[in-house]
Design a protein around this motif. Structure first.
Motif, short mmCIF file in Angstrom:
data_model
loop_
_atom_site.label_atom_id
_atom_site.label_comp_id
_atom_site.label_asym_id
_atom_site.label_seq_id
_atom_site.Cartn_x
_atom_site.Cartn_y
_atom_site.Cartn_z
N ALA A 116 0.82 -0.97 0.16
CA ALA A 116 -0.20 0.08 0.21
C ALA A 116 1.18 1.41 -0.02
O ALA A 116 0.37 2.14 -0.74
CB ALA A 116 -0.82 -0.39 1.24
N GLN A 117 2.00 1.69 1.07
CA GLN A 117 2.94 2.57 1.21
C GLN A 117 3.62 2.49 -0.15
O GLN A 117 3.68 3.95 -0.15
CB GLN A 117 3.79 2.17 1.99
N LYS A 118 3.81 1.53 -0.94
CA LYS A 118 5.27 1.81 -2.07
C LYS A 118 4.00 1.50 -3.43
O LYS A 118 4.40 2.33 -3.98
CB LYS A 118 5.58 0.53 -2.38
N GLY A 119 2.78 1.38 -3.21
CA GLY A 119 1.58 1.68 -4.87
C GLY A 119 1.73 2.71 -4.92
O GLY A 119 1.45 3.59 -4.63
N ASP A 120 2.10 3.41 -6.35
CA ASP A 120 2.13 4.50 -6.76
C ASP A 120 0.78 4.11 -7.73
O ASP A 120 0.61 4.30 -9.10
CB ASP A 120 3.07 4.79 -7.65
N PHE A 121 -0.27 3.76 -7.37
CA PHE A 121 -1.58 4.06 -8.54
C PHE A 121 -2.02 4.49 -9.13
O PHE A 121 -2.53 6.07 -8.11
CB PHE A 121 -3.06 3.43 -7.47
N PHE A 122 -2.24 5.20 -9.78
CA PHE A 122 -3.39 5.97 -10.88
C PHE A 122 -1.91 6.98 -11.14
O PHE A 122 -2.82 7.83 -11.09
CB PHE A 122 -4.27 6.23 -10.31
N LYS A 123 -0.65 6.80 -11.05
CA LYS A 123 0.29 8.17 -11.00
C LYS A 123 0.13 8.90 -12.18
O LYS A 123 0.59 9.80 -12.51
CB LYS A 123 2.16 7.19 -10.94
N SER A 124 -0.10 8.05 -14.09
CA SER A 124 -0.27 8.32 -14.69
C SER A 124 -1.86 9.31 -14.57
O SER A 124 -1.52 9.99 -16.18
CB SER A 124 -0.37 7.02 -15.72
N LEU A 125 -2.20 9.52 -14.06
CA LEU A 125 -3.77 9.96 -13.83
C LEU A 125 -3.39 11.75 -13.02
O LEU A 125 -4.00 12.64 -14.07
CB LEU A 125 -4.71 9.36 -13.76
N LEU A 126 -2.70 11.64 -12.37
CA LEU A 126 -2.16 12.50 -11.51
C LEU A 126 -2.18 14.09 -12.59
O LEU A 126 -2.45 14.99 -12.10
CB LEU A 126 -1.01 12.32 -10.42
#
Lengths: 189, 189
Positions: free
Chosen positions: A59-69
């Motif tokens: 969870a802490q490492k996960g860069d979810f949806f980074k491409s959308l930010l």
DNA sequence: AAAAAATGTGACCATACGGTAACAAATATA
DNA sequence: TATATTTGTTACCGTATGGTCACATTTTTT
């Protein structure tokens, strides 16, 4: 025998990701991860604190949806919103890991998964800034995004939804177009 | 000890329904069903042919969406379509068994579940007669129904979707209204 | 009443699960 | 070099899974 804790942790973590991608949430377990990593399961408890700790690390490492930010920052006008939708649906259908977390949330919510879902949902909330107002566009938009998620998850085990071919690229393009068209219509009210 | 095959079969079947409702697809298993029925699991194999046969019985007997079929027959005009949507979403949110089958379809599709899903989907297809044309209304409608299913399933373990309260009746009414409004808008094109 | 068939139970198998403890081997510290 | 400490493996525990088999008991048929 060579000993390298950092490398072992990496093996465990990568194996977890691999299993979640390949087998889904049901496949994720201490024994399966240890076996896949080729390592004793004792080390998962020692280094990560069991499944709960492992999911927390993820969870802490996960860069979810980074491409959308990047798009999100400027989605105030209609054109950017439409671009955001297109990129978002594409990201969803390509990112299997994201799909399996979303699937997981439909199955359980226990002490182990709690932190993972919390971080993940926080990231989703940051990315998909939803209109504060309870207007119809907002609800319609949510439903369509939810539907997109649903059909994406469904397509893993089902080739069709009623008569709609879930394996066809055209189907997903139709969905994209329908979302864009609906947004436009509501905007012109 | 009294022996009554018909009564025993009924006990097994009811226990299956109970477990599917209470524990979801993950809870459904030979041991769990036998234990709940207070009966030896051998009988599940003898009378039903194991899990596969049990699911087949369920599929054949299952009258899914029966409450919608009456409306379905005459949903050619706009008013009936809107009524159909309202009744359909209500039915979905009240029928836990239907929810769990829909959840099940997101998890697996093996030899045991095959027949169940086949019958269930056939019934869904009969009820939700989808427009043949690949127009935007059709896609938008599908997405919204899918979204409704998604949020319904999500609400079992999650109280919110981002900032939207999934426990509030108002939320579901907003969703209903959004669907109806979208249908109207598309119809006036 | 005797024989046959149907019904039901308990024991057992192989396998898998999460979790722990005892021990061996490698590395770091003194 | 001798001593701690870290790293890693194996074996084990209790529990649960799906599945089968031998047996006992009740019901039906002859």
């Amino acid at each position: 025998m060579k000993k390298d804790r950092a490398a072992t942790e990496e093996k465990i973590y990568k194996s977890f990701l691999y299993i979640l991608e390949e087998k889904g949430p049901q496949g994720v377990g201490i024994n399966a991860i240890a076996k896949e990593a080729g390592v004793s399961k004792t080390l998962i408890y020692r280094y990560f604190g069991g499944m709960k700790g492992l999911l927390l690390s993820f969870a802490q490492k996960g860069d979810f949806f980074k491409s959308l930010l990047a798009i999100d920052a400027q989605k105030d006008n209609l054109e950017n919103l439409k671009n955001f939708v297109k990129e978002g649906t594409k990201e969803l259908r390509e990112n299997v890991l994201t799909q399996e977390i979303l699937r997981w949330q439909l199955l359980e919510n226990n002490d182990d998964t709690k932190s993972l879902f919390k971080y993940f949902n926080a990231q989703v909330g940051k990315t998909f800034t939803i209109n504060e107002k309870d207007d119809s566009l907002n609800s319609a938009f949510q439903l369509m995004i939810g539907g997109y998620v649903y059909f994406t998850l469904l397509s893993k085990f089902n080739k069709t939804f009623i008569t709609t071919d879930l394996t066809s690229e055209a189907t997903w393009k139709n969905y994209d177009d329908a979302i864009l068209k609906t947004i436009e219509m509501f905007s012109k009210l």
